[in-house]
Design a protein around this motif. Structure first.
Motif, mmCIF file in Angstrom:
data_model
loop_
_atom_site.group_PDB
_atom_site.id
_atom_site.type_symbol
_atom_site.label_atom_id
_atom_site.label_comp_id
_atom_site.label_asym_id
_atom_site.label_seq_id
_atom_site.Cartn_x
_atom_site.Cartn_y
_atom_site.Cartn_z
ATOM 1 N N VAL A 159 72.450 11.023 58.318
ATOM 2 C CA VAL A 159 73.384 11.986 57.722
ATOM 3 C C VAL A 159 73.287 13.318 58.455
ATOM 4 O O VAL A 159 74.301 13.974 58.717
ATOM 5 N N ALA A 160 72.083 13.723 58.823
ATOM 6 C CA ALA A 160 71.914 14.963 59.584
ATOM 7 C C ALA A 160 72.618 14.873 60.932
ATOM 8 O O ALA A 160 73.244 15.842 61.392
ATOM 9 N N PRO A 186 78.875 20.101 49.933
ATOM 10 C CA PRO A 186 77.546 19.993 49.325
ATOM 11 C C PRO A 186 77.152 21.228 48.520
ATOM 12 O O PRO A 186 76.458 21.101 47.491
ATOM 13 N N ALA A 242 68.180 9.732 55.962
ATOM 14 C CA ALA A 242 68.583 11.142 55.896
ATOM 15 C C ALA A 242 68.815 11.695 57.301
ATOM 16 O O ALA A 242 69.670 12.569 57.506
ATOM 17 N N GLN A 273 77.205 13.149 50.134
ATOM 18 C CA GLN A 273 76.833 14.401 49.463
ATOM 19 C C GLN A 273 75.369 14.387 49.066
ATOM 20 O O GLN A 273 74.686 15.409 49.100
ATOM 21 N N ARG A 274 74.862 13.200 48.720
ATOM 22 C CA ARG A 274 73.482 13.080 48.272
ATOM 23 C C ARG A 274 72.564 12.570 49.381
ATOM 24 O O ARG A 274 71.578 11.896 49.133
ATOM 25 N N GLU A 275 72.929 12.922 50.613
ATOM 26 C CA GLU A 275 72.050 12.718 51.779
ATOM 27 C C GLU A 275 71.689 11.260 52.007
ATOM 28 O O GLU A 275 70.577 10.940 52.439
ATOM 29 N N GLN A 291 67.415 4.740 49.230
ATOM 30 C CA GLN A 291 67.856 5.518 50.379
ATOM 31 C C GLN A 291 68.640 4.577 51.285
ATOM 32 O O GLN A 291 68.101 3.957 52.201
ATOM 33 N N ARG A 299 76.327 15.330 60.610
ATOM 34 C CA ARG A 299 76.704 16.703 60.265
ATOM 35 C C ARG A 299 76.306 17.726 61.331
ATOM 36 O O ARG A 299 76.497 18.918 61.133
ATOM 37 N N ARG A 321 71.490 8.821 49.744
ATOM 38 C CA ARG A 321 70.789 8.180 48.631
ATOM 39 C C ARG A 321 71.805 7.628 47.641
ATOM 40 O O ARG A 321 72.784 8.291 47.298
#
Length: 359
Positions: free
Chosen positions: A266-267, A324, A263, A250-252, A259, A270, A254
């Motif tokens: 995660v992208a 999110p 990120a 949910q927090r990309e 980190q 998704r 992090r």
């Protein structure tokens, strides 16, 4: 002078200060009527057969704080519950840490890390993460057990080396061109991870890379006869610990001030795999996660949830949902044996029970 120190301290406090389970989950004291949610998720169980909705655990977390938590005996907050195919998305999260460490790239051929895939040298790690290896596979369980590739892999001739069993299958499609849900693809990824690490490091890597940094202490991950994690199916974890992975996503990627996942990873998780065929009511595949994203002009798979909702899903009703747009993480463990449970129906009730943040 004292007043100046206080002002400086206030100025340095981030406006976005967040709650984290460090080490225990904080609890949100908001008054919420969960009657409709619980009535749906926890109906009286049929004692004569295993039909109907059979929720073992329901945990709802908003912005890092527990809003609602309920269990059905014998499951408790401390139970390491079998996650079934939720294991696949957790494996993808472990791989995300490895990718951030520079151990592989998505375009790398699987054979670079798992030599038995040389016969399928064009299959990339990205293809496996999209369940698009092109290998012939039959994922049926109860409905066609004698023809099922996954039943043979998990329980009979493939159980001593699940990745080798999968790699021995013929090609049915060009890699990356056709979505075919396959627990075999996931176990090839587990074997590829082993090839990225020395043997001793592999044994502890999911803990070192992911579980320990997140404070997860309930995880048990079974292995096949060759010592490879059964990345497709056999991770056990408490609901509260699985929710930590949900909060990370949910927090990309992090966690606290680190980190942990790129990120960009995660992208990728998704991003819809557009070569999949849309099935009404079914979430669509991303990078080893499931997305509430439409394909081919179809409506949202879960029309009562925001489009950004994504999930890790498993056999018999296991689910980790991330919303999110509403800062929600929801864990559901279950023992469903028929098709009566609806992801959309639960999400609709949870969202309806919650006022918008700040109201």
């Amino acid at each position: 002078m004292k007043a100046l120190v206080i002002l400086v301290a206030i100025a340095m406090t981030p406006a976005w200060a967040e709650d984290w389970p460090d080490p225990s989950w904080p609890v949100d004291d908001a008054t919420v009527d969960w009657q409709a949610v619980d009535a749906y998720a926890f109906p009286e169980r049929n004692t004569t057969d295993r039909s109907g909705i059979r929720t073992d655990a329901l945990l709802i977390i908003r912005d890092g704080r527990i809003l609602h938590e309920r269990y059905a005996a014998p499951t408790t907050a401390n139970t390491a519950h079998l996650t079934w195919s939720v294991s696949k998305s957790v494996l993808a999260t472990v791989l995300g840490v490895a990718q951030g460490e520079g151990r592989f790239q998505l375009e790398d051929p699987a054979a670079r890390f798992y030599p038995p895939m040389q016969a399928h040298s064009h299959v990339r790690l990205a293809d496996l993460l999209h369940w698009a290896s092109g290998l012939a596979w039959q994922e049926d369980y109860e409905y066609a057990p004698l023809k099922s590739s996954v039943v043979a892999m998990l329980y009979t001739r493939g159980r001593d080396d699940m990745a080798a069993y999968t790699a021995a299958h013929a090609s049915a499609h060009k890699p990356g061109e056709h979505f075919l849900y396959s627990s075999g693809d996931s176990n090839l990824l587990a074997a590829a991870l082993r090839g990225m690490l020395d043997g001793a490091h592999y044994d502890s890597y999911p803990w070192q890379a992911l579980f320990t940094p997140l404070g997860i202490d309930s995880a048990v991950w079974e292995r096949d006869g060759n010592g490879t994690f059964v990345g497709s199916s056999y991770l056990y974890m408490s609901a509260r610990d699985l929710a930590r992975i949900g909060l990370l996503m949910q927090r990309e990627g992090r966690w606290l001030d680190r980190q942990l996942l790129p990120a960009s990873w995660v992208a990728f998780n998704r991003r819809p795999f557009t070569r999949a065929e849309a099935l009404p009511g079914e979430a669509n595949p991303g990078g080893h996660w499931w997305l509430n994203q439409p394909l081919q002009g179809q409506p949202l798979p879960w029309p009562d949830a925001p489009a950004g909702t994504f999930a890790a899903l498993g056999h018999w009703g296991q689910a980790l949902y991330i919303v999110p747009e509403r800062k929600l993480v929801i864990v559901r463990y279950a023992d469903d044996r028929d098709g009566s449970y609806s992801h959309n129906a639960l999400l609709k009730r949870v969202l309806a029970a919650l006022p918008r943040e700040g109201t």
